[in-house]
Structure formats: C-alpha cells, structure tokens
Design a protein around this motif. Structure first.
Motif, short mmCIF file in Angstrom:
data_model
loop_
_atom_site.label_atom_id
_atom_site.label_comp_id
_atom_site.label_asym_id
_atom_site.label_seq_id
_atom_site.Cartn_x
_atom_site.Cartn_y
_atom_site.Cartn_z
N GLU A 186 0.83 -1.20 0.00
CA GLU A 186 0.00 0.00 0.00
C GLU A 186 0.87 1.26 0.00
OE1 GLU A 186 0.66 -0.75 4.42
OE2 GLU A 186 0.58 -1.93 2.58
N GLU A 187 2.12 1.11 0.39
CA GLU A 187 3.01 2.27 0.46
C GLU A 187 3.56 2.70 -0.89
OE1 GLU A 187 5.80 0.98 3.42
OE2 GLU A 187 4.44 1.51 5.05
N ASN A 188 3.56 1.80 -1.87
CA ASN A 188 4.03 2.19 -3.21
C ASN A 188 3.02 1.84 -4.30
OD1 ASN A 188 4.40 -0.60 -3.34
ND2 ASN A 188 6.44 -0.48 -4.24
N ILE A 189 1.75 1.75 -3.93
CA ILE A 189 0.70 1.39 -4.89
C ILE A 189 0.60 2.40 -6.04
CG2 ILE A 189 -1.18 2.45 -3.61
CD1 ILE A 189 -2.94 0.10 -4.60
N ASP A 190 0.98 3.64 -5.79
CA ASP A 190 0.91 4.64 -6.86
C ASP A 190 1.79 4.26 -8.04
OD1 ASP A 190 -0.98 6.19 -5.56
OD2 ASP A 190 0.51 7.45 -4.59
N GLU A 191 2.91 3.57 -7.78
CA GLU A 191 3.77 3.08 -8.88
C GLU A 191 3.00 2.09 -9.75
OE1 GLU A 191 7.48 1.48 -7.43
OE2 GLU A 191 7.66 3.10 -5.96
N LEU A 192 2.25 1.20 -9.14
CA LEU A 192 1.44 0.24 -9.87
C LEU A 192 0.34 0.95 -10.66
CD1 LEU A 192 0.28 -2.59 -10.58
CD2 LEU A 192 -0.94 -2.49 -8.40
N LEU A 193 -0.34 1.89 -10.03
CA LEU A 193 -1.48 2.54 -10.67
C LEU A 193 -1.06 3.35 -11.89
CD1 LEU A 193 -3.49 3.57 -7.50
CD2 LEU A 193 -3.84 1.60 -8.99
N LYS A 194 0.18 3.80 -11.95
CA LYS A 194 0.69 4.51 -13.13
C LYS A 194 0.74 3.59 -14.34
CE LYS A 194 3.66 7.65 -10.54
NZ LYS A 194 5.05 7.96 -10.18
N GLU A 195 0.88 2.27 -14.09
CA GLU A 195 0.98 1.31 -15.18
C GLU A 195 -0.39 0.96 -15.78
OE1 GLU A 195 3.20 -2.13 -13.91
OE2 GLU A 195 4.70 -0.88 -12.91
N PHE A 196 -1.46 1.31 -15.09
CA PHE A 196 -2.80 0.97 -15.56
C PHE A 196 -3.41 2.09 -16.38
CE2 PHE A 196 -2.41 -2.41 -12.60
CZ PHE A 196 -3.26 -3.40 -13.06
#
Length: 154
Positions: free
Chosen positions: A144-154
């Motif tokens: 949950e602390e670096n989820i923004d990195e994942l969401l950039k890929e979507f």
C-alpha cells in the motif's frame, strides 16, 4: 488479476481483528481487477490472533527452513504461515495473477522491510514469507506504500 491483502480491502482479518483499509486497493477490488487474500487466515489462523514476527531471519529463511515465525510468548506459527503462503500462491496461479499488493511490514505480506522479530516495532530488510514465495514464482510485489507506482501502469 491482482492479488491483494484482504485487510487492505477493509476485511477485518488483521491479527487484532481490525483492517488496514486502503481506498486505492478497494477501488481495484470494486473494478474487478483484484482478488482479496489473507495468507494468515488461509493458513488456518483465527482472527483475532496474537501478533507474530519472523525470528532470526526473513521470509526467505522461513521458506528454506532456517527461521521460524513466533508470537510474543514464543508460540510457533511457522507451519500455519507456510500453509497460508502456499495457499495464496495456489490462488494466484488459478487466477493468473502477475502482481500482488500486500500489507507492508507483515511477517506474511511484508515486502523489502519487515518487523525484526523482537516485538519492539523495529524493522529489518527482508520480505514476509508469502511475499517471498510469490516473488520466487514470478509475481511482482507492491505494498500500500508504493501502490501509486502500480497505478501509473494501468
């Protein structure tokens, strides 16, 4: 499909009977992109339950039989944590998960940093047992602390 720690979706499966709701993770679930899992419950542990930490090692050491997962009174839950990790992997394979968003610092789900086994709040480098098993099987891990990195890929 993305595996996600159920506690991050608001499921009251955390060791203390509460959750770690994260709105971004819940949004993935609501969009049908995520499969919630709780390795500790999948391993047969009750909720609530005593907190546990990896003693003298990391998730890699637990998988390799070199460390144990103990509670504050010394109860050994290694077997249950391992069962939960392998059940999580089985679910991940069944839904063709390539990514997981797991709870940071957990002895199951922690990624890169976990509690150090002293129940003092101190942390050490390493992964939880489930995170390590998923990594070994090609599943990319976020928290949950670096989820923004994942969401950039979507």
């Amino acid at each position: 499909m993305i595996l996600v720690s159920a506690c991050l979706c608001g499921v009251d499966c955390k060791y203390n009977g509460k959750n770690n709701l994260n709105e971004k993770v819940l949004k993935l679930l609501k969009e049908g992109k995520a499969m919630p899992i709780c390795p500790e419950q999948l391993g047969g542990q009750a909720t609530p339950r005593p907190a546990h930490e990896i003693n003298n090692g990391t998730g890699a050491d637990v998988l390799d039989g070199k460390a144990k997962i103990l509670g504050p009174d010394g109860d050994d839950a290694t077997k249950e944590f391992l069962k939960g990790a392998y059940e999580t992997l089985k679910i991940g394979k069944e839904c063709d998960a390539k990514i997981a968003v797991l709870k940071a610092r957990s002895p199951s789900c922690g990624f890169k940093r976990i509690y150090d086994g002293t129940f003092s709040g101190n942390k050490k480098d390493g992964n939880g047992v489930t995170a390590e098993l998923l990594l070994r099987n090609g599943i990319k891990i976020y928290t949950e602390e670096n989820i923004d990195e994942l969401l950039k890929e979507f």
